[in-house]
Scaffold this motif. Structure first.
Motif: not given
Length: 643
Positions: A101-127
């Motif tokens: 399309a005439g531009g340049v895309a760069q991977f600028a950064g990643g962000v964290p992704a946590m899963c409430d299904g995994i941390t449910q009922g655990r102390t990690g859910m408090e984050l």
């Protein structure tokens, strides 16, 4: 064109009125940051050389020039979470499409992704809730290099989409498109999953039985198929005009998913300049925010958005309150039943007509603003259309004009319920929200003795010991954002369901969250002021009679005002020194700085000129006292009549 519903018009007008100062300040900042040339042209030569050093020859030549756009890719990819695993391939597709399309895309950064299904009922859910703020900050870091003229934001689940959007709104002078990955194929039917969960809670199913059911439910790449926060995210942002039309619920691993992803890259280039230049700040305005609320309500979406939408709005200088949700809910019919509000999943919703049918119905009823800007162009009518592949060509055609399954999706003329099912509760305990779209009418008013807990583990122990086999309002306090980060509590649902099925009057009252999973149990949640901030909930004792009344819109403890005011709290939140482990100590500064739930439980409110402590009434008048600093005054609030 249908006339706008008067309540939608009135709510939008008062949101705009109360936001006039903060919205103007935000737009002024965005205007000052905008440029009519690629952003990178303002960089000194050494800075710019650092910015394209790793690029290929062709992309280097493009970025050295002063005419073609740079596009940032910000992704929540990881290969542990099913919803985000499909993003592995997206950057390469997007880079190729942007280059064509005439531009340049760069991977600028990643962000964290946590899963409430995994941390449910655990102390990690408090984050979990605080991860939204981290994602917003990480998005800001990614976009801070001043190399970019547009952004592609790759995310799906609970806190990820709100965090990406809050971060991108700090760069709202740039166009931005949210790029979804789509849901996994349907697995174990939701009724069967719920049945086995409840049997396990009663001790009548083994762990292996439960694990087998859960593995059959969550079984492949893609978003979980129930209508929790992740899928609510997708629907809400599409109706806000931030996805390409019809992009939300196309499954990963399909040719159409890839075609939509590649088109998002091309569209980002188109929006970055010329006559189509449409910055994010112009898409996220008062009208689109109200549209997002209406879409949430019409589908019985996740209560987490009573936190996320005010926080997103605040990032754009807009003050959205729970009163606005309440008034819009009263006039928005419930048009879908998707688990936990029914037995169908999001794939069934999509097959029945999905977002396109929903948008058409709401537009024709005057419940959505049609005159908004979107990433697809001006006007929301474009979102009546559904994407298809005509050979290798991506095309849009008019979507369904009638539901293909009225057990899942209906029109405004024959809704499942006359209102959206999300209600504001007020009384001498403060303010809470309750979702009643899956609660039977006979269970919407509960008057019963309180049983007070400060942890899910203590509740579970009492349930297993048979101590709760009676009419009861389960009070779970010190679960708010200041107390412990406001973890989701939907692990309580199976046990509470057992008590209800035994014929007891049961409700939950908490300053914590339940997400979209409260289901059939009346749950007064996100009570503010929270117990950890000195709210009246900290004064409730075992045996106090509590009334949760979703019909009148009240939540109250039936204790005389003088007696309640004379009590002292018998328990409190963990001290910072005790809030450690699973990385929680790293988040203590967010816990100390977070605002109240009815302001989005965010630390960012002041960045757009909005004081997170201000409470603005429904009519947009002057702020009143901060409830988290006036617990004693809150204790004497008189119950207010609901609808």
């Amino acid at each position: 064109m249908s006339q706008l519903h008067p309540v939608v018009a009135e709510v939008t007008a008062r949101v705009a009125a109360r936001s006039e100062r903060t919205r103007r300040a935000y737009l002024d900042r965005m205007a000052a940051a905008a440029s009519d040339k690629p952003t990178r042209t303002a960089l000194p030569c050494s800075n710019l050389a650092h910015g394209f050093a790793a690029c290929g020859v062709e992309d280097k030549l493009t970025l050295r020039g002063a005419t073609k756009p740079g596009v940032a890719i910000v992704s929540a990819y990881n290969d542990m979470l099913s919803a985000h695993q499909p993003f592995l391939e997206f950057p390469a597709w997007l880079k190729s499409a942007v280059r064509e399309a005439g531009g340049v895309a760069q991977f600028a950064g990643g962000v964290p992704a946590m899963c409430d299904g995994i941390t449910q009922g655990r102390t990690g859910m408090e984050l979990s809730l605080f991860s939204r703020e981290v994602i917003a900050m990480a998005t800001g870091v990614a976009l801070s290099h001043e190399m970019f003229d547009a952004a592609l934001l790759l995310g799906v689940c609970d806190k990820i989409v709100p965090g990406l959007l809050i971060g991108a709104l700090a760069f709202g002078h740039l166009p931005a498109i949210l790029v979804p990955a789509g849901p996994m194929a349907s697995g174990l039917p939701n009724k069967e999953k719920a049945r086995i969960r409840q049997l396990f809670a009663e001790g009548r199913a083994t762990r292996e039985d439960l694990l087998e059911a859960e593995a059959a439910s969550y079984h492949s790449p893609g978003t979980c198929t129930f209508y929790g926060t992740a899928n609510s995210n997708q629907l809400v942002v599409e109706v806000m005009g931030l996805h390409l039309p019809g992009a939300s619920f196309v499954q990963p691993g399909t040719p159409l998913r890839r075609a939509l992803t590649e088109h998002a890259g091309r569209r980002a280039v188109e929006l970055s300049g010329g006559g189509e230049h449409t910055p994010l700040a112009q898409i996220v305005d008062e009208k689109s925010v109200v549209n997002g609320v209406v879409a949430l309500l019409a589908t019985g979406g996740s209560t987490n958005h009573t936190l996320h939408l005010p926080a997103i709005a605040a990032a754009a200088g807009i003050k959205l309150t729970w009163d606005d949700f309440d008034d819009l809910s009263a006039v928005t019919p419930l048009l879908s039943r998707v688990y936990p509000n029914g037995s169908a999943d999001i794939n069934h919703f999509h097959a029945a007509g999905g977002v396109q049918f929903l948008v058409g119905e709401l537009l024709d009823a005057g419940l959505l603003h049609p005159d908004v800007r979107t990433v697809a162009g001006p006007g929301l009518d474009r979102y009546r259309q559904q994407p298809f592949l005509d050979g290798d060509q991506l095309v849009w055609r008019d979507g369904a004009t009638r539901s293909l399954d009225t057990d899942v999706l209906r029109g405004v003329a024959e809704p499942f319920a006359p209102d959206g099912g999300l209600r504001l509760l007020q009384g001498n305990l403060g303010r809470a929200v309750i979702k009643v779209s899956a609660v039977a009418p006979e269970h919407r008013v509960v008057l019963a003795p309180a049983r007070v807990f400060t942890s899910q583990a203590d509740f579970t122990a009492a349930f297993r010991a048979g101590e709760l086999d009676q009419d009861v309002v389960v009070v779970l306090r010190n679960q708010g954002p200041r107390a412990n980060g406001m973890p989701e509590l939907h692990g309580l649902t199976p046990a509470l369901g057992v008590l209800m099925d035994r014929g007891h009057r049961v409700a939950l009252l908490t300053d914590g969250r339940m997400s979209g999973a409260s289901g059939k149990i009346p749950a007064a949640i996100q009570l503010t002021p929270e117990a950890a901030a000195g709210g009246p909930l900290s004064l409730v004792r075992d045996g106090d009679v509590v009334r949760v009344d979703a019909e009148r819109g009240t939540v109250e403890v039936l204790v005389p005002d003088a007696e309640l005011a004379g009590r002292t709290a018998v328990d409190g939140p963990a001290a910072d020194a005790d809030w450690v482990g699973t990385g929680r100590e790293l988040f203590a500064v967010l816990r100390r700085g977070v605002g109240p739930a009815d302001r989005g439980a965010t630390v960012f409110g002041t960045l757009s000129g909005q004081d997170t402590g201000d409470t603005v009434d429904a009519g947009g008048s002057a702020p009143v006292a901060d409830p988290s600093e006036a617990a004693v005054a809150s204790a004497s609030l008189m119950p207010t009549q609901g609808r």
